[in-house]
Write a protein that holds these residues in place. Structure first.
Motif, PDB file in Angstrom:
ATOM      1  N   GLY A   1       0.818  -1.214   0.000  1.00 47.79           N
ATOM      2  CA  GLY A   1       0.000   0.000   0.000  1.00 47.79           C
ATOM      3  C   GLY A   1       0.850   1.261   0.000  1.00 47.79           C
ATOM      4  O   GLY A   1       1.692   1.464  -0.868  1.00 47.79           O
ATOM      5  N   ASN A   2       0.621   2.120   0.999  1.00 49.34           N
ATOM      6  CA  ASN A   2       1.387   3.362   1.125  1.00 49.34           C
ATOM      7  C   ASN A   2       2.500   3.243   2.166  1.00 49.34           C
ATOM      8  O   ASN A   2       2.866   4.225   2.809  1.00 49.34           O
TER       9      ASN A   2
ATOM     10  N   GLN B   1       2.253   6.878   4.637  1.00 54.42           N
ATOM     11  CA  GLN B   1       1.712   8.197   4.329  1.00 54.42           C
ATOM     12  C   GLN B   1       0.310   8.096   3.747  1.00 54.42           C
ATOM     13  O   GLN B   1      -0.074   7.061   3.208  1.00 54.42           O
ATOM     14  N   ASN B   2      -0.421   9.200   3.928  1.00 56.22           N
ATOM     15  CA  ASN B   2      -1.781   9.307   3.382  1.00 56.22           C
ATOM     16  C   ASN B   2      -2.652   8.126   3.779  1.00 56.22           C
ATOM     17  O   ASN B   2      -3.330   7.515   2.945  1.00 56.22           O
TER      18      ASN B   2
ATOM     19  N   ARG C   1      -5.169  11.483   6.324  1.00 56.07           N
ATOM     20  CA  ARG C   1      -3.875  11.366   5.638  1.00 56.07           C
ATOM     21  C   ARG C   1      -2.753  11.264   6.664  1.00 56.07           C
ATOM     22  O   ARG C   1      -1.756  12.000   6.609  1.00 56.07           O
TER      23      ARG C   1
ATOM     24  N   ARG D   1      -7.450  11.657  -5.452  1.00 50.26           N
ATOM     25  CA  ARG D   1      -6.369  11.213  -4.569  1.00 50.26           C
ATOM     26  C   ARG D   1      -5.283  10.498  -5.366  1.00 50.26           C
ATOM     27  O   ARG D   1      -4.098  10.681  -5.112  1.00 50.26           O
TER      28      ARG D   1
ATOM     29  N   GLY E   1      -1.102  11.877  -6.289  1.00 49.30           N
ATOM     30  CA  GLY E   1       0.040  11.130  -5.771  1.00 49.30           C
ATOM     31  C   GLY E   1      -0.141  10.618  -4.361  1.00 49.30           C
ATOM     32  O   GLY E   1       0.836  10.299  -3.682  1.00 49.30           O
ATOM     33  N   GLU E   2      -1.375  10.525  -3.896  1.00 43.87           N
ATOM     34  CA  GLU E   2      -1.611  10.079  -2.529  1.00 43.87           C
ATOM     35  C   GLU E   2      -1.735   8.566  -2.419  1.00 43.87           C
ATOM     36  O   GLU E   2      -1.854   8.036  -1.317  1.00 43.87           O
ATOM     37  N   VAL E   3      -1.756   7.893  -3.537  1.00 43.50           N
ATOM     38  CA  VAL E   3      -1.926   6.439  -3.529  1.00 43.50           C
ATOM     39  C   VAL E   3      -0.735   5.814  -4.251  1.00 43.50           C
ATOM     40  O   VAL E   3      -0.433   6.178  -5.391  1.00 43.50           O
TER      41      VAL E   3
END
Lengths: 365, 136
Positions: free
Chosen positions: A107-108, A159-160, A165, B36, B40-42
């Motif tokens: 994921g992130n 992150q996020n 977030r 999102r 660039g949040e994913v």
């Protein structure tokens, strides 16, 4: 054809690929690796009145060659090589400010290894050598004194996450006494940081950093400059740094607040008291209706007490007013009037008494 | 739907915009999810193809970039969108996006890169690459 990164021409992208192939000496080069190159740089002019003396001059600023590459679907590379003019006899110094590999394991979430900026505050995590991205001409003064700028080690990053977030960073790496060749100790610096972004353009975070500075000597990972007191104490220094940051930007307003308190103790001293030094920084910017101009003000405050055996005791206050013009391309001009002063004359460093007018051209391509 | 939370700060997708995706594992995304991803949040298509997300955007030299900038960074200035992405990549928190010099370039880049998500205007898109957007 489409271009990579910031709209580089297809020819440059092709040349970059050829260079990469050459660099890899014919090894299995992934033809669709997404590689970008940027050069950040700046030029400055300054007129200064320091005490009763007047000075002026032009200077070449840091020039920062920034490279990223997506090596596999999960592994990416990032490096930042800076060429810096030297004072004294002149010349230039080259340094690798960042070299890191990031593994996106889920994921992130990332595992990052290499040399990186310590994510202790908003500024160090976001801007560092990219003057084009700075809201003002200079870094906060804390970067020359309190902030541990680099670490060489590993980092867990997320992150996020979720609606807020949420982001976290846990870094274990070489300490402030080490250099880029290694660290002759089991002792490692530890950074823990987290932040949230509750509104668009916002980021609010806190961090904790701890380290032991051996023999009161800092090396390449310490501040970029700033005076230290090796002459009065040559034992170890325990450093505990707490920081808080809040940044916000919308179509009209920009705001950044940074606070750090460094609590230090001196285990090898003959009972010297521990000390707490702190810095605080506030930037406020107003974007004008033409969207290209920002007028701003800043307050930058640093206080290092007399009982500090690591940093030079002083109290420094800086006030600034500025104007930033952002051209449609990737170039900014900044004009800034600054007043350096101090409100305490009982400390080792006498209060500053300086006015400066600075102009900066900051660009990236 | 994407496994992670995908609420976005509200901004409407430009009416003429078409979202294109290549093997992302989803045929439908909400407006907020698109935003999102394109901000660039994913990092990965978690819950979908699990490939890394590659963002493809129109060049700031194209007139459509104004609408894209408004959608993604709430500013009509293409320079703001570019600065936003430059900052994100410099921070080391996102993979650099691909900027297409024409609408066809944007589409070609998406079709060429599994995991890519892009935004195009006024161009014919193969049906299998078109992502249905639930407007909010």
């Amino acid at each position: 054809m489409f271009s990579l990164g910031w709209q580089r021409s297809a020819r440059v992208a092709y040349a970059a690929r050829v260079l990469m192939v050459v660099a890899l000496f014919g090894s299995d080069f992934e033809a669709d690796a997404q590689t970008t190159f940027q050069m950040f740089g700046h030029l400055e002019a300054v007129a200064e009145q320091d005490g009763g003396e007047n000075y002026s001059g032009f200077s070449i600023g840091e020039h920062d060659f920034f490279v990223t590459s997506q090596l596999t679907d999960r592994i990416s590379f990032l490096s930042e090589m800076v060429i810096n003019p030297q004072s004294g006899e002149g010349g230039f110094k080259t340094s690798l400010e960042r070299v890191r590999l990031a593994f996106n394991y889920s994921g992130n979430h990332y595992l990052i290894v290499g040399k990186m900026h310590t994510p202790v505050n908003y500024w160090n995590d976001r801007f560092h050598h990219g003057r084009y991205l700075f809201p003002t001409i200079d870094r906060p003064q804390s970067f020359s004194h309190l902030i541990p700028i680099h670490t060489l080690g590993f980092r867990l990053q997320g992150q996020n996450l979720g609606d807020l977030r949420f982001g976290y960073d846990i870094v274990v790496g070489n300490g402030l006494s080490s250099n880029d060749q290694g660290d002759d100790s089991w002792q490692k610096s530890v950074t823990t940081a987290c932040h949230v972004k509750p509104w668009e353009g916002s980021r609010i975070g806190v961090s904790y950093y701890r380290d032991v500075i051996f023999d009161n000597m800092v090396s390449s990972h310490g501040g970029h400059g700033g005076a230290h007191r090796h002459d009065v104490y040559d034992g170890d220094v325990n450093v505990n740094l707490l920081s808080a940051s809040a940044g916000y930007e919308n179509a009209r307003w920009e705001m950044l607040y940074e606070y750090s308190i460094s609590m230090q103790s001196y285990p090898d001293s003959a009972g010297a008291a521990s000390s707490s030094s702190y810095s605080t920084y506030l930037y406020l910017g107003l974007r004008l209706k033409n969207q290209a101009d920002v007028v701003y003000g800043l307050v930058d405050w640093l206080e290092i007490p007399e009982e500090d055996l690591h940093l030079m005791p002083q109290q420094l206050a800086k006030f600034g007013l500025g104007w930033r013009h952002e051209f449609a391309g990737q170039i900014h001009t900044k004009t800034q009037v600054e007043r350096y002063t101090g409100f305490r004359d009982d400390l080792m460093m006498p209060p500053a008494d300086k006015w400066e007018l600075k102009l900066q051209l900051a660009y990236v391509f | 739907m994407l496994a992670m939370s995908m609420s976005g700060w509200s901004q409407s997708l430009p009416p003429a915009a078409v979202i294109v995706g290549n093997n992302i594992g989803f045929e439908q995304l909400t407006e907020a999810q698109v935003r999102r991803c394109l901000r660039g949040e994913v990092s990965r298509w978690t819950g979908g193809s699990d490939l890394s997300v590659t963002v493809v955007l129109p060049s700031t030299r194209l007139p459509e970039c104004e609408a894209t900038a408004q959608f993604l960074v709430s500013s009509p200035r293409p320079a703001s969108l570019q600065k936003y992405w430059l900052g994100l990549v410099f921070e080391g928190r996102a993979k650099a996006p691909i900027f297409g010099q024409s609408q066809q370039d944007v589409l070609d880049a998406v079709l060429d890169k599994p995991g890519a998500l892009g935004i195009v205007y006024g161009i014919s898109v193969p049906e299998e690459y078109r992502i249905e957007v639930v407007r909010e």
